[in-house]
Design a protein around this motif. Structure first.
Motif, PDB file in Angstrom:
ATOM      1  N   GLU A  33     -13.322  20.334   1.251  1.00 12.64           N
ATOM      2  CA  GLU A  33     -12.592  19.108   1.923  1.00 12.64           C
ATOM      3  C   GLU A  33     -12.422  17.846   0.982  1.00 12.64           C
ATOM      4  O   GLU A  33     -11.571  17.248   0.936  1.00 12.64           O
ATOM      5  CB  GLU A  33     -13.175  18.907   3.358  1.00 12.64           C
ATOM      6  N   GLY A  37      -9.489  16.056  -0.730  1.00 13.48           N
ATOM      7  CA  GLY A  37      -9.071  14.639  -0.820  1.00 13.48           C
ATOM      8  C   GLY A  37      -8.883  14.015  -2.019  1.00 13.48           C
ATOM      9  O   GLY A  37      -7.642  13.130  -2.369  1.00 13.48           O
ATOM     10  N   ALA A 122     -14.612  10.489  -8.014  1.00 12.52           N
ATOM     11  CA  ALA A 122     -13.118   9.922  -7.985  1.00 12.52           C
ATOM     12  C   ALA A 122     -13.044   8.443  -8.457  1.00 12.52           C
ATOM     13  O   ALA A 122     -12.081   7.978  -8.591  1.00 12.52           O
ATOM     14  CB  ALA A 122     -13.080   9.977  -6.278  1.00 12.52           C
TER      15      ALA A 122
ATOM     16  N   THR B   4     -19.351  14.012   8.548  1.00  9.39           N
ATOM     17  CA  THR B   4     -18.906  15.093   7.596  1.00  9.39           C
ATOM     18  C   THR B   4     -17.227  15.463   7.667  1.00  9.39           C
ATOM     19  O   THR B   4     -16.744  15.857   6.752  1.00  9.39           O
ATOM     20  CB  THR B   4     -19.632  16.113   7.573  1.00  9.39           C
ATOM     21  N   ALA B   7     -15.104  13.848   5.068  1.00  3.68           N
ATOM     22  CA  ALA B   7     -15.149  14.209   3.674  1.00  3.68           C
ATOM     23  C   ALA B   7     -13.883  14.074   2.862  1.00  3.68           C
ATOM     24  O   ALA B   7     -13.972  13.283   1.850  1.00  3.68           O
ATOM     25  CB  ALA B   7     -15.646  15.681   3.655  1.00  3.68           C
ATOM     26  N   TYR B   8     -12.994  14.483   3.462  1.00  2.72           N
ATOM     27  CA  TYR B   8     -11.504  14.551   2.605  1.00  2.72           C
ATOM     28  C   TYR B   8     -10.932  13.064   2.563  1.00  2.72           C
ATOM     29  O   TYR B   8     -10.661  12.531   1.526  1.00  2.72           O
ATOM     30  CB  TYR B   8     -10.674  15.448   3.583  1.00  2.72           C
ATOM     31  N   VAL B  10     -12.986  10.167   2.968  1.00  2.00           N
ATOM     32  CA  VAL B  10     -13.558   9.255   2.072  1.00  2.00           C
ATOM     33  C   VAL B  10     -13.258   9.536   0.478  1.00  2.00           C
ATOM     34  O   VAL B  10     -13.235   8.639  -0.159  1.00  2.00           O
ATOM     35  CB  VAL B  10     -15.118   9.523   2.438  1.00  2.00           C
ATOM     36  N   ALA B  11     -13.201  10.753   0.158  1.00  2.00           N
ATOM     37  CA  ALA B  11     -12.986  11.148  -1.199  1.00  2.00           C
ATOM     38  C   ALA B  11     -11.666  10.599  -1.565  1.00  2.00           C
ATOM     39  O   ALA B  11     -11.400   9.934  -2.730  1.00  2.00           O
ATOM     40  CB  ALA B  11     -12.982  12.666  -1.259  1.00  2.00           C
ATOM     41  N   ARG B  12     -10.756  10.505  -0.747  1.00  2.00           N
ATOM     42  CA  ARG B  12      -9.164  10.012  -0.914  1.00  2.00           C
ATOM     43  C   ARG B  12      -9.245   8.645  -1.085  1.00  2.00           C
ATOM     44  O   ARG B  12      -8.663   8.119  -1.954  1.00  2.00           O
ATOM     45  CB  ARG B  12      -8.388  10.655   0.323  1.00  2.00           C
ATOM     46  N   ARG B  14     -11.901   7.051  -1.912  1.00  2.00           N
ATOM     47  CA  ARG B  14     -12.695   6.589  -3.209  1.00  2.00           C
ATOM     48  C   ARG B  14     -11.671   6.756  -4.365  1.00  2.00           C
ATOM     49  O   ARG B  14     -11.785   5.647  -5.218  1.00  2.00           O
ATOM     50  CB  ARG B  14     -13.810   7.256  -3.426  1.00  2.00           C
ATOM     51  N   ALA B  15     -10.971   7.734  -4.341  1.00  2.00           N
ATOM     52  CA  ALA B  15     -10.128   7.742  -5.514  1.00  2.00           C
ATOM     53  C   ALA B  15      -9.255   6.376  -5.656  1.00  2.00           C
ATOM     54  O   ALA B  15      -8.761   6.088  -6.640  1.00  2.00           O
ATOM     55  CB  ALA B  15      -9.026   9.071  -5.296  1.00  2.00           C
ATOM     56  N   ASN B  16      -8.637   6.012  -4.294  1.00  2.00           N
ATOM     57  CA  ASN B  16      -7.800   4.917  -4.505  1.00  2.00           C
ATOM     58  C   ASN B  16      -8.472   3.477  -4.656  1.00  2.00           C
ATOM     59  O   ASN B  16      -7.970   2.706  -5.177  1.00  2.00           O
ATOM     60  CB  ASN B  16      -7.279   4.878  -2.809  1.00  2.00           C
ATOM     61  N   GLU B  17      -9.912   3.543  -4.265  1.00  2.00           N
ATOM     62  CA  GLU B  17     -10.679   2.317  -4.757  1.00  2.00           C
ATOM     63  C   GLU B  17     -10.826   2.129  -6.342  1.00  2.00           C
ATOM     64  O   GLU B  17     -10.560   0.867  -6.716  1.00  2.00           O
ATOM     65  CB  GLU B  17     -12.075   2.724  -4.394  1.00  2.00           C
ATOM     66  N   LEU B  68      -1.726   5.754   3.941  1.00  2.00           N
ATOM     67  CA  LEU B  68      -2.536   6.512   3.217  1.00  2.00           C
ATOM     68  C   LEU B  68      -3.607   6.696   4.661  1.00  2.00           C
ATOM     69  O   LEU B  68      -4.221   7.841   4.554  1.00  2.00           O
ATOM     70  CB  LEU B  68      -3.296   5.758   2.182  1.00  2.00           C
ATOM     71  N   LYS B 273     -19.969   0.900   0.318  1.00  2.00           N
ATOM     72  CA  LYS B 273     -19.434   1.641  -0.777  1.00  2.00           C
ATOM     73  C   LYS B 273     -20.591   2.483  -1.148  1.00  2.00           C
ATOM     74  O   LYS B 273     -20.267   3.626  -1.972  1.00  2.00           O
ATOM     75  CB  LYS B 273     -19.693   0.360  -1.982  1.00  2.00           C
ATOM     76  N   ALA B 276     -21.364   7.903   2.287  1.00  2.00           N
ATOM     77  CA  ALA B 276     -20.671   9.054   1.818  1.00  2.00           C
ATOM     78  C   ALA B 276     -19.552   9.684   2.599  1.00  2.00           C
ATOM     79  O   ALA B 276     -18.695  10.098   2.573  1.00  2.00           O
ATOM     80  CB  ALA B 276     -21.344  10.309   1.489  1.00  2.00           C
ATOM     81  N   PHE B 277     -19.984   9.542   4.082  1.00  2.00           N
ATOM     82  CA  PHE B 277     -19.232  10.078   4.990  1.00  2.00           C
ATOM     83  C   PHE B 277     -19.170   9.320   6.260  1.00  2.00           C
ATOM     84  O   PHE B 277     -19.879   8.003   6.435  1.00  2.00           O
ATOM     85  CB  PHE B 277     -20.097  11.540   5.679  1.00  2.00           C
TER      86      PHE B 277
END
Lengths: 159, 321
Positions: A33, A37, A122, B4, B7-8, B10-12, B14-17, B68, B273, B276-277
């Motif tokens: 998941e 992302g 990321a 949790t 998860a998707y 937060v990861a997305r 973070r990539a934008n951060e 987003l 920052k 994680a979830f």
């Protein structure tokens, strides 16, 4: 009740493969998941995400390995089950529990660490090794449980 | 919803951060020769695609952010907390337009969780009684009050109060601790500003009771009583609260107070920052992005007006990354 010993041994194998498998599925799913992302923003990270996603999958393999050993030892794999007392069955069941229990929980926790590591790469794609190392530390305890289960199952005298 | 499940998301985020503007860049942007050069720098940085008007840039960036978040967050209802101020502003717009026969569409703020079509229709019909949105009761009450008293200010105060109370409800909701803290902070800082204005303008008790909303860390009754009394007593109370730094800046200028509020929100959310979830990183990202957009807006507007670089730098908000 003649087959109680064998039943308990099979139960042990089922728990080893089942619980650690469920734990791994949960862990791998969580990292998947998080990985999706990240990939939705940066498809170039696929290899790095894959490495992190594989990590919580090993517990399922460890449980599967112990189940196969139990099946071999009890003659189930060859189709000729050996006669076992209920005490021997309980011993096999107990020997399977370390990888069943530790495998289940460590896979979930490793999944969480790996998913967090996806967030780490990321933001900082060069930090994959650090993320992997943190996740691998959780693996250590699954390896210890595998060793204990392996040694215990191997040293139980059957028949 | 489990943490949790994010998860998707937060990861997305973070990539934008990784693509958020850094302080060094904004400081250089302040030193741009003119607006055109600043826009070129933003294009080079990949923040905007083409040169357009400042309003349009801000609108596009807000849309981008909202898209987003809508694509990433598992429970979209959780995002409503970010719309409260815009929602009540839009209600205010609709009520005002109902009076002056204007079309409210051009004045609406986005993002909003309201059904603006329905709101506009009700404004045209001048009937808010059957409105099926949250804040509908406030809209109806404000419209009726304005009809009776022929005083637009009372209606505005009522709607602003509605926004504060709504934020306070969010602050008490047991969803995300961080979101609660920020809502509580927004609620209290808005009440402080209202209390200081009431004190400065010498308004009466009825007005103060109507305007000052529910509070988070402040004592509402005390705030009302002090707002009606001596200025020194009000200040000495507020300076003893957790908002003392902001209050002391308010006495210098309201712009400094606004900046302090925005910067303090970044302080409040900065711990996310390392989370994680859960919803906390979403909340932190939203307010971080808001400050980034606001900073760019301030810089571009100031450059357009020919304000000196040092003065612009003083107004730039704290950043999340």
């Amino acid at each position: 009740m003649d087959n109680l010993g064998l039943f308990l041994a099979i139960l042990g194998a089922a728990l080893a493969a089942g619980l650690s498998g469920v734990g791994s599925a949960k862990g791998v799913g969580l990292v998947g998941e998080a990985g999706a992302g990240l990939l939705s923003e940066n498809t170039n990270m696929f290899t790095k995400v894959l490495v992190l996603q594989i990590l919580p999958g090993t517990q399922g393999l460890y449980g599967f390995l112990i189940a196969i050993i139990v099946f071999t030892k009890t003659g189930l794999l060859a189709g000729a089950p050996v006669a076992m007392t209920w005490q021997q069955g309980v011993s096999v069941l107990a020997a399977c529990l370390p990888i069943a229990v530790v495998g289940y929980f460590s896979a979930i926790y490793q999944g969480r660490v790996s998913a967090s590591a996806v967030s780490l790469i990321a933001k900082k794609p060069t930090e994959l090794i650090k993320g992997m190392t943190m996740a691998a530390l959780v693996e250590f305890y699954a390896v210890l449980a595998l060793l204990i289960s392996f040694l215990a199952v191997n040293n139980i005298r059957l028949g | 919803m489990k943490k949790t499940d994010y998860a998707y998301c937060v990861a997305r985020l973070r990539a934008n951060e990784a693509y958020m503007l850094k302080k060094d860049f904004l400081m250089k942007l302040c030193e741009s020769e003119n607006l055109d050069k600043a826009l070129s720098a933003l294009i080079e940085e990949g923040w905007i695609k083409e040169k357009t008007g400042i309003r349009e840039i801000i609108r596009l960036k807000n849309n981008e952010l909202w898209t987003l978040l809508n694509e990433s967050v598992p429970d979209k209802g959780e995002l409503n907390v970010f719309c409260v101020l815009n929602d009540f502003f839009n209600i205010k717009t609709a009520v005002k337009c109902a009076f002056c026969d204007a079309e409210p569409e051009n004045y609406y703020l986005y993002p909003t969780s309201l059904n603006l079509g329905e709101l506009t229709e009700r404004a045209r019909l001048r009937d808010f009684s059957s409105l099926k949105i949250y804040g509908a009761a406030t809209a109806e009450k404000a419209y009726n009050m304005a009809l009776i008293t022929e005083n637009g200010q009372s209606a505005e105060i009522l709607i602003d109060r509605g926004a504060i109370d709504c934020l306070c409800e969010y602050a008490a909701a047991k969803k995300s601790e961080l979101s609660n803290t920020v809502c509580g902070f927004l609620c209290d800082t808005a009440n402080i500003k209202i209390a200081l204005r009431i004190n400065a303008l010498g308004k009466g008790r009825d007005f103060a009771e109507e305007a000052i909303g529910n509070t988070f860390k402040l004592d509402r009754n005390r705030l009302i009583n002090l707002a009606l009394g001596e200025r020194e007593e009000l200040y000495s109370y507020l300076l003893a609260t957790v908002y003392s730094e902001g209050v002391s800046l308010y006495s210098e200028s309201t712009a400094l107070y606004e900046k302090w509020c925005d910067d303090r929100i970044i302080d409040l959310v900065s711990d996310a920052k390392y989370t994680a979830f859960g919803f906390d990183p979403v909340c932190a990202f939203y307010y971080g992005k808001q400050n980034e957009i606001k900073s760019v807006s301030i810089i571009l507007t100031a450059l357009q007006s020919g304000v000196a670089a040092d003065e612009i730098k003083e107004r730039v908000r704290a950043l999340y990354v």
